[in-house]
Design an enzyme around this catalytic site. Structure first.
Site, PDB file in Angstrom:
ATOM      1  CG  HIS A 137     -14.834  -9.039  -0.561  1.00 22.57           C
ATOM      2  ND1 HIS A 137     -14.946  -8.488   0.686  1.00 22.57           N
ATOM      3  CD2 HIS A 137     -13.966  -8.251  -1.230  1.00 22.57           C
ATOM      4  CE1 HIS A 137     -14.179  -7.415   0.775  1.00 22.57           C
ATOM      5  NE2 HIS A 137     -13.575  -7.248  -0.380  1.00 22.57           N
ATOM      6  CE1 TYR A 147     -13.045  -8.813   5.081  1.00 28.77           C
ATOM      7  CE2 TYR A 147     -13.277 -11.161   4.614  1.00 28.77           C
ATOM      8  CZ  TYR A 147     -13.645  -9.852   4.382  1.00 28.77           C
ATOM      9  OH  TYR A 147     -14.602  -9.557   3.448  1.00 28.77           O
ATOM     10  CD  GLU A 189     -17.033 -11.217   2.167  1.00 28.26           C
ATOM     11  OE1 GLU A 189     -16.088 -11.936   2.536  1.00 28.26           O
ATOM     12  OE2 GLU A 189     -16.926  -9.978   2.027  1.00 28.26           O
ATOM     13  CE1 TYR A 257     -14.717  -9.566 -19.016  1.00 22.53           C
ATOM     14  CE2 TYR A 257     -13.832 -11.288 -17.592  1.00 22.53           C
ATOM     15  CZ  TYR A 257     -13.638 -10.216 -18.448  1.00 22.53           C
ATOM     16  OH  TYR A 257     -12.368  -9.779 -18.735  1.00 22.53           O
ATOM     17  N   GLY A 315     -21.974   0.898 -25.092  1.00 21.67           N
ATOM     18  CA  GLY A 315     -20.877  -0.040 -25.307  1.00 21.67           C
ATOM     19  C   GLY A 315     -21.178  -1.418 -24.755  1.00 21.67           C
ATOM     20  CB  VAL A 316     -18.946  -3.969 -23.224  1.00 22.24           C
ATOM     21  CG1 VAL A 316     -18.357  -3.417 -21.925  1.00 22.24           C
ATOM     22  CG2 VAL A 316     -19.040  -5.488 -23.197  1.00 22.24           C
ATOM     23  N   GLY A 317     -21.777  -2.223 -21.924  1.00 28.27           N
ATOM     24  CA  GLY A 317     -22.840  -2.138 -20.913  1.00 28.27           C
ATOM     25  C   GLY A 317     -24.121  -2.807 -21.389  1.00 28.27           C
ATOM     26  CB  THR A 319     -23.077  -7.765 -20.885  1.00 27.53           C
ATOM     27  OG1 THR A 319     -22.587  -6.837 -19.906  1.00 27.53           O
ATOM     28  CG2 THR A 319     -22.061  -7.887 -22.010  1.00 27.53           C
ATOM     29  CG  PHE A 417     -18.853  -3.349 -16.643  1.00 28.19           C
ATOM     30  CD1 PHE A 417     -19.919  -3.841 -15.909  1.00 28.19           C
ATOM     31  CD2 PHE A 417     -18.842  -3.571 -18.012  1.00 28.19           C
ATOM     32  CE1 PHE A 417     -20.963  -4.536 -16.511  1.00 28.19           C
ATOM     33  CE2 PHE A 417     -19.872  -4.270 -18.629  1.00 28.19           C
ATOM     34  CZ  PHE A 417     -20.934  -4.743 -17.883  1.00 28.19           C
ATOM     35  N   PRO A 419     -14.930  -0.511  -9.626  1.00 30.70           N
ATOM     36  CG  PRO A 419     -13.054   0.401  -8.626  1.00 30.70           C
ATOM     37  CD  PRO A 419     -13.690   0.181  -9.964  1.00 30.70           C
TER      38      PRO A 419
HETATM   39  C1  LIG Z   1     -19.585  -6.457 -12.063  1.00 32.61           C
HETATM   40  C2  LIG Z   1     -18.743  -6.374 -13.301  1.00 32.61           C
HETATM   41  C3  LIG Z   1     -19.236  -6.858 -14.502  1.00 32.61           C
HETATM   42  C4  LIG Z   1     -18.467  -6.772 -15.661  1.00 32.61           C
HETATM   43  N1  LIG Z   1     -18.986  -7.247 -16.844  1.00 32.61           N
HETATM   44  C5  LIG Z   1     -18.277  -7.135 -17.982  1.00 32.61           C
HETATM   45  C6  LIG Z   1     -18.815  -7.595 -19.230  1.00 32.61           C
HETATM   46  O1  LIG Z   1     -19.934  -8.104 -19.300  1.00 32.61           O
HETATM   47  N2  LIG Z   1     -18.050  -7.458 -20.348  1.00 32.61           N
HETATM   48  C7  LIG Z   1     -16.800  -6.877 -20.302  1.00 32.61           C
HETATM   49  O2  LIG Z   1     -16.155  -6.778 -21.349  1.00 32.61           O
HETATM   50  N3  LIG Z   1     -16.281  -6.433 -19.133  1.00 32.61           N
HETATM   51  C8  LIG Z   1     -16.976  -6.561 -17.976  1.00 32.61           C
HETATM   52  N4  LIG Z   1     -16.430  -6.128 -16.786  1.00 32.61           N
HETATM   53  C9  LIG Z   1     -15.036  -5.610 -16.783  1.00 32.61           C
HETATM   54  C10 LIG Z   1     -14.052  -6.785 -16.647  1.00 32.61           C
HETATM   55  O3  LIG Z   1     -14.154  -7.341 -15.353  1.00 32.61           O
HETATM   56  C11 LIG Z   1     -12.582  -6.375 -16.827  1.00 32.61           C
HETATM   57  O4  LIG Z   1     -12.314  -5.267 -16.008  1.00 32.61           O
HETATM   58  C12 LIG Z   1     -12.242  -6.028 -18.264  1.00 32.61           C
HETATM   59  O5  LIG Z   1     -12.490  -7.145 -19.112  1.00 32.61           O
HETATM   60  C13 LIG Z   1     -10.752  -5.638 -18.390  1.00 32.61           C
HETATM   61  O6  LIG Z   1      -9.956  -6.684 -17.885  1.00 32.61           O
HETATM   62  P1  LIG Z   1      -8.559  -7.053 -18.542  1.00 32.61           P
HETATM   63  O7  LIG Z   1      -7.928  -8.096 -17.712  1.00 32.61           O
HETATM   64  O8  LIG Z   1      -8.710  -7.331 -19.997  1.00 32.61           O
HETATM   65  O9  LIG Z   1      -7.760  -5.693 -18.423  1.00 32.61           O
HETATM   66  P2  LIG Z   1      -6.702  -5.313 -17.264  1.00 32.61           P
HETATM   67  O10 LIG Z   1      -5.521  -6.207 -17.361  1.00 32.61           O
HETATM   68  O11 LIG Z   1      -7.427  -5.241 -15.990  1.00 32.61           O
HETATM   69  O12 LIG Z   1      -6.275  -3.872 -17.747  1.00 32.61           O
HETATM   70  C14 LIG Z   1      -7.207  -2.767 -17.728  1.00 32.61           C
HETATM   71  C15 LIG Z   1      -6.529  -1.539 -18.328  1.00 32.61           C
HETATM   72  O13 LIG Z   1      -5.404  -1.176 -17.540  1.00 32.61           O
HETATM   73  C16 LIG Z   1      -4.237  -1.114 -18.349  1.00 32.61           C
HETATM   74  N5  LIG Z   1      -3.072  -1.641 -17.568  1.00 32.61           N
HETATM   75  C17 LIG Z   1      -2.843  -2.928 -17.226  1.00 32.61           C
HETATM   76  N6  LIG Z   1      -1.712  -3.037 -16.500  1.00 32.61           N
HETATM   77  C18 LIG Z   1      -1.217  -1.788 -16.395  1.00 32.61           C
HETATM   78  C19 LIG Z   1      -0.055  -1.239 -15.782  1.00 32.61           C
HETATM   79  N7  LIG Z   1       0.806  -1.996 -15.135  1.00 32.61           N
HETATM   80  N8  LIG Z   1       0.140   0.097 -15.872  1.00 32.61           N
HETATM   81  C20 LIG Z   1      -0.728   0.893 -16.524  1.00 32.61           C
HETATM   82  N9  LIG Z   1      -1.848   0.421 -17.141  1.00 32.61           N
HETATM   83  C21 LIG Z   1      -2.084  -0.891 -17.069  1.00 32.61           C
HETATM   84  C22 LIG Z   1      -4.537  -1.987 -19.563  1.00 32.61           C
HETATM   85  O14 LIG Z   1      -3.823  -1.584 -20.702  1.00 32.61           O
HETATM   86  C23 LIG Z   1      -6.001  -1.780 -19.750  1.00 32.61           C
HETATM   87  O15 LIG Z   1      -6.264  -0.646 -20.521  1.00 32.61           O
HETATM   88  C24 LIG Z   1     -17.176  -6.200 -15.612  1.00 32.61           C
HETATM   89  C25 LIG Z   1     -16.675  -5.727 -14.392  1.00 32.61           C
HETATM   90  C26 LIG Z   1     -17.441  -5.807 -13.244  1.00 32.61           C
HETATM   91  C27 LIG Z   1     -16.892  -5.278 -11.961  1.00 32.61           C
HETATM   92  C1  HEM Z   2     -12.455   1.370   7.569  1.00 33.58           C
HETATM   93  C2  HEM Z   2     -12.302   0.508   6.632  1.00 33.58           C
HETATM   94  C3  HEM Z   2     -12.662   0.682   5.176  1.00 33.58           C
HETATM   95  C4  HEM Z   2     -13.683   1.359   4.591  1.00 33.58           C
HETATM   96  C5  HEM Z   2     -14.778   2.152   5.231  1.00 33.58           C
HETATM   97  C6  HEM Z   2     -13.537   1.179   3.164  1.00 33.58           C
HETATM   98  C7  HEM Z   2     -14.383   1.711   2.225  1.00 33.58           C
HETATM   99  C8  HEM Z   2     -14.107   1.694   0.878  1.00 33.58           C
HETATM  100  C9  HEM Z   2     -14.920   2.326  -0.108  1.00 33.58           C
HETATM  101  C10 HEM Z   2     -16.197   3.086   0.157  1.00 33.58           C
HETATM  102  C11 HEM Z   2     -14.356   2.087  -1.310  1.00 33.58           C
HETATM  103  C12 HEM Z   2     -14.934   2.500  -2.621  1.00 33.58           C
HETATM  104  C13 HEM Z   2     -14.327   3.620  -3.137  1.00 33.58           C
HETATM  105  C14 HEM Z   2     -13.187   3.068  -3.769  1.00 33.58           C
HETATM  106  O1  HEM Z   2     -13.373   2.292  -4.735  1.00 33.58           O
HETATM  107  O2  HEM Z   2     -12.113   3.392  -3.310  1.00 33.58           O
HETATM  108  C15 HEM Z   2     -13.192   1.274  -1.114  1.00 33.58           C
HETATM  109  C16 HEM Z   2     -12.387   0.767  -2.114  1.00 33.58           C
HETATM  110  C17 HEM Z   2     -11.518  -0.288  -1.919  1.00 33.58           C
HETATM  111  N1  HEM Z   2     -11.097  -0.754  -0.719  1.00 33.58           N
HETATM  112 FE1  HEM Z   2     -11.701  -0.102   1.067  1.00 33.58          FE
HETATM  113  N2  HEM Z   2     -12.461   0.412   2.910  1.00 33.58           N
HETATM  114  C18 HEM Z   2     -11.900   0.074   4.107  1.00 33.58           C
HETATM  115  C19 HEM Z   2     -10.821  -0.732   4.317  1.00 33.58           C
HETATM  116  C20 HEM Z   2     -10.287  -1.512   3.309  1.00 33.58           C
HETATM  117  C21 HEM Z   2      -9.436  -2.614   3.564  1.00 33.58           C
HETATM  118  C22 HEM Z   2      -9.027  -3.088   4.921  1.00 33.58           C
HETATM  119  C23 HEM Z   2      -9.124  -3.146   2.367  1.00 33.58           C
HETATM  120  C24 HEM Z   2      -8.284  -4.336   2.197  1.00 33.58           C
HETATM  121  C25 HEM Z   2      -8.192  -5.063   1.176  1.00 33.58           C
HETATM  122  C26 HEM Z   2      -9.773  -2.367   1.355  1.00 33.58           C
HETATM  123  C27 HEM Z   2      -9.680  -2.614   0.006  1.00 33.58           C
HETATM  124  C28 HEM Z   2     -10.296  -1.836  -0.937  1.00 33.58           C
HETATM  125  C29 HEM Z   2     -10.176  -2.067  -2.343  1.00 33.58           C
HETATM  126  C30 HEM Z   2      -9.398  -3.182  -3.004  1.00 33.58           C
HETATM  127  C31 HEM Z   2     -10.936  -1.091  -2.966  1.00 33.58           C
HETATM  128  C32 HEM Z   2     -11.150  -0.932  -4.441  1.00 33.58           C
HETATM  129  C33 HEM Z   2      -9.987  -0.250  -5.032  1.00 33.58           C
HETATM  130  C34 HEM Z   2      -9.556  -0.885  -6.328  1.00 33.58           C
HETATM  131  O3  HEM Z   2     -10.345  -1.570  -6.994  1.00 33.58           O
HETATM  132  O4  HEM Z   2      -8.390  -0.656  -6.671  1.00 33.58           O
HETATM  133  N3  HEM Z   2     -10.464  -1.382   1.967  1.00 33.58           N
HETATM  134  N4  HEM Z   2     -13.070   1.057   0.222  1.00 33.58           N
END
Ligand SMILES: Cc1cc2nc3c(=O)[nH]c(=O)nc-3n(C[C@H](O)[C@H](O)[C@H](O)COP(=O)(O)OP(=O)(O)OC[C@H]3O[C@@H](n4cnc5c(N)ncnc54)[C@H](O)[C@@H]3O)c2cc1C
Ligand code: HEM
Ligand code: HEM
Length: 425
Positions: A137, A147, A189, A257, A315-317, A319, A417, A419
């Protein structure tokens, strides 16, 4: 090139033995993993959060089983509802995640809600998970006012989906539970925002950085160097953390990233892999020197433990491993990397140049490796002494951590990389 137990060894230097364990291990794997709703998460040592004495705890606990089967429906109602009510909230969410099938995250959420409800009297059990969420966040720039938007829309969705089952009493119980969770997250936060702004070279919010260099490090990977437009530096952070990019581009949402350079420089580097159809990675691969992007200060919980380390990536892991090798080479005893082929392997030269032993497996030549065979063939000498740091696609993380655990590894840390809480273990 040699091979052992079906594992093809492309490069295998002498395995340096770990320094004998003068370092005490205060926690076993079982200890570090217990208490967290997701066993994939290594519990951190942040202060415990509690909700003791909450009058609504019993209601949430009692109604959790009724709500849990409906969570998919609630989540499916919640996102479109919030996005149409609040463009400000919508701007945080990557649209790509809303279309993923199977909806791993959403189904995991159902389990999480039950876990949350059943441990509501003692939220300290959720500390590790809350810490991970709060760091994400903070990179995104979520603020307390967001929130309220989430709370309002979530309660509307619960009411809409559950209908008459939501008596005023039940509705209030869930409302209070979400508010309590939000309060805990906001507090965490606020602390993280203050800490990161207070570090050398730190800042609050999103700051403009200019692209100062680009370097191709593998077929699909480019390392970008960003320098702050205001000239401030050097920049401190914890190795293993990620920066969050906010492109100045219409329709763009933030992406994380991993920082690939060591702390204390007047720049930050990261290495995006080109993802087909990916919005942000495609834009980054088209960047030129002088282009300006918004960057949030580094956040994230993945970090070295101070004990001898084995790095395992695919792979890109690679980094975070590059960052660890640059920042604390003396802690790294062995590096294992899996990739398609040599050209696709990011930071291969840096891994080879380190004093750690290496084992690179290329699937084009050697096929998909068995995790257990990799552990047996390359990592066994390190099991007793070292902590293991893993980063790569979810199946790699799941297979390697299972094989390491089965072989008796004491401490395994995962960087995901995506959730992090959806990662199966
Ligand atoms: C903690 C962390 C660290 C990271 N570190 C790195 C790193 O070091 N290097 C790295 O390369 N990445 C890293 N990532 C991943 C990075 O954040 C992005 O997720 C990655 O680069 C892909 O983003 P993007 O915008 O290019 O793709 P996105 O736009 O998010 O798309 C992802 C996939 O979904 C598909 N898609 C998009 N829109 C749609 C739709 N409407 N319907 C169906 N499919 C769709 C795309 O074709 C693509 O295959 C990290 C992520 C996290 C959480
Ligand atoms: C009782 C309250 C909640 C609990 C215990 C909870 C817990 C979790 C957990 C454990 C995950 C990880 C598994 C997963 O990725 O789905 C998750 C994902 C997620 N949750 Fe929640 N959550 C709660 C409410 C909410 C609320 C209020 C939001 C509002 C924004 C939220 C947004 C998300 C998002 C964005 C993800 C990741 C999904 C993605 O990346 O698409 N959650 N939650
Ligand atoms: C009680 C309130 C909230 C809970 C319980 C919650 C929970 C979560 C969880 C569990 C994740 C996944 C983290 C991971 O697995 O790595 C997540 C991610 C996310 N959250 Fe929240 N959240 C809440 C509030 C908010 C708010 C107010 C916003 C902004 C409007 C928000 C935006 C996001 C976004 C965009 C992600 C995407 C994941 C990423 O960036 O990688 N959340 N949240």
């Amino acid at each position: 090139m040699t091979s052992m137990r079906g594992v093809r060894l492309v490069s295998h230097r002498a395995m340096s033995s770990c320094p004998s364990a003068a370092i005490g291990y205060s926690t076993s794997l079982a200890d570090t993993m217990s208490g967290c709703p997701s066993t994939a998460i290594v519990k951190s040592t942040s202060p415990a959060v509690t909700m003791s004495g909450c009058p609504f705890a019993a209601i949430v606990k009692a109604t959790a089983p009724a709500v849990a089967p409906k969570v998919r429906e609630i989540v499916d109602d919640f996102y479109p509802r919030m996005f149409s009510n609040s463009p400000e909230a919508k701007a945080f969410f990557n649209p790509a995640n809303q279309f993923k099938e199977p909806p791993l995250q959403r189904m995991a959420l159902a389990n999480a809600v039950v876990a949350y409800a059943t441990s509501i009297d003692d939220l300290s059990k959720l500390t590790g998970a809350l810490e991970i969420i709060a760091h994400k966040h903070c990179g995104l720039g979520v603020k307390p006012r967001h929130y309220s938007i989430v709370h309002q829309n979530l309660m509307e969705s619960i009411g809409h989906v559950m209908g008459d089952a939501v008596t005023p009493e039940v509705g209030e119980g869930w409302s209070e539970a979400v508010l309590a969770l939000a309060k805990n997250l906001c507090e965490l936060e606020a602390k993280l925002y203050a800490e990161s702004a207070g570090r050398r070279g730190g800042w609050k919010g999103v700051k403009d950085f200019r692209v100062a260099g680009t370097r191709r490090v593998a077929t699909d990977c480019v390392e970008l160097t960003f320098k702050p437009v205001d000239g401030a530096g050097p920049i401190d952070f914890t190795p293993g953390q990620f920066l969050t990019l906010h492109l100045h581009k219409r329709g763009s949402t933030p992406r994380h990233y991993t920082v690939t350079n060591a702390p204390g420089k007047d720049y930050l580097q990261c290495c995006p892999k080109l993802v087909e159809g990916g919005f942000v990675s495609s834009a980054l691969h088209g960047m030129k020197e002088g282009d300006v992007v918004g960057v949030s200060a580094p956040f994230g919980t993945f970090k070295l433990s101070g004990r001898p380390a084995v790095l395992c990536s695919a792979g890109v892991g690679a980094t975070p491993m590059k960052c660890f090798l640059d920042s604390a080479p003396e802690q790294v005893k062995f590096v294992l990397h899996i990739d398609r082929d040599e050209a696709a392997h990011p930071f291969r030269k840096e891994m080879e140049a380190s004093s750690a032993g290496t084992h690179f497996h290329y699937t084009d030549a050697g096929g998909r490796p068995e995790a257990a065979a990799l552990v047996e063939g390359a990592l066994k000498p390190y099991l007793a002494e070292c902590d293991f740091f893993l980063c790569g696609p979810p199946p790699f993380l799941a297979d390697m951590s299972a094989a390491l655990k089965a072989a008796g590894a004491r401490s395994i840390h995962l960087d995901v990389f995506g959730p992090a809480l959806a990662q199966p273990n």
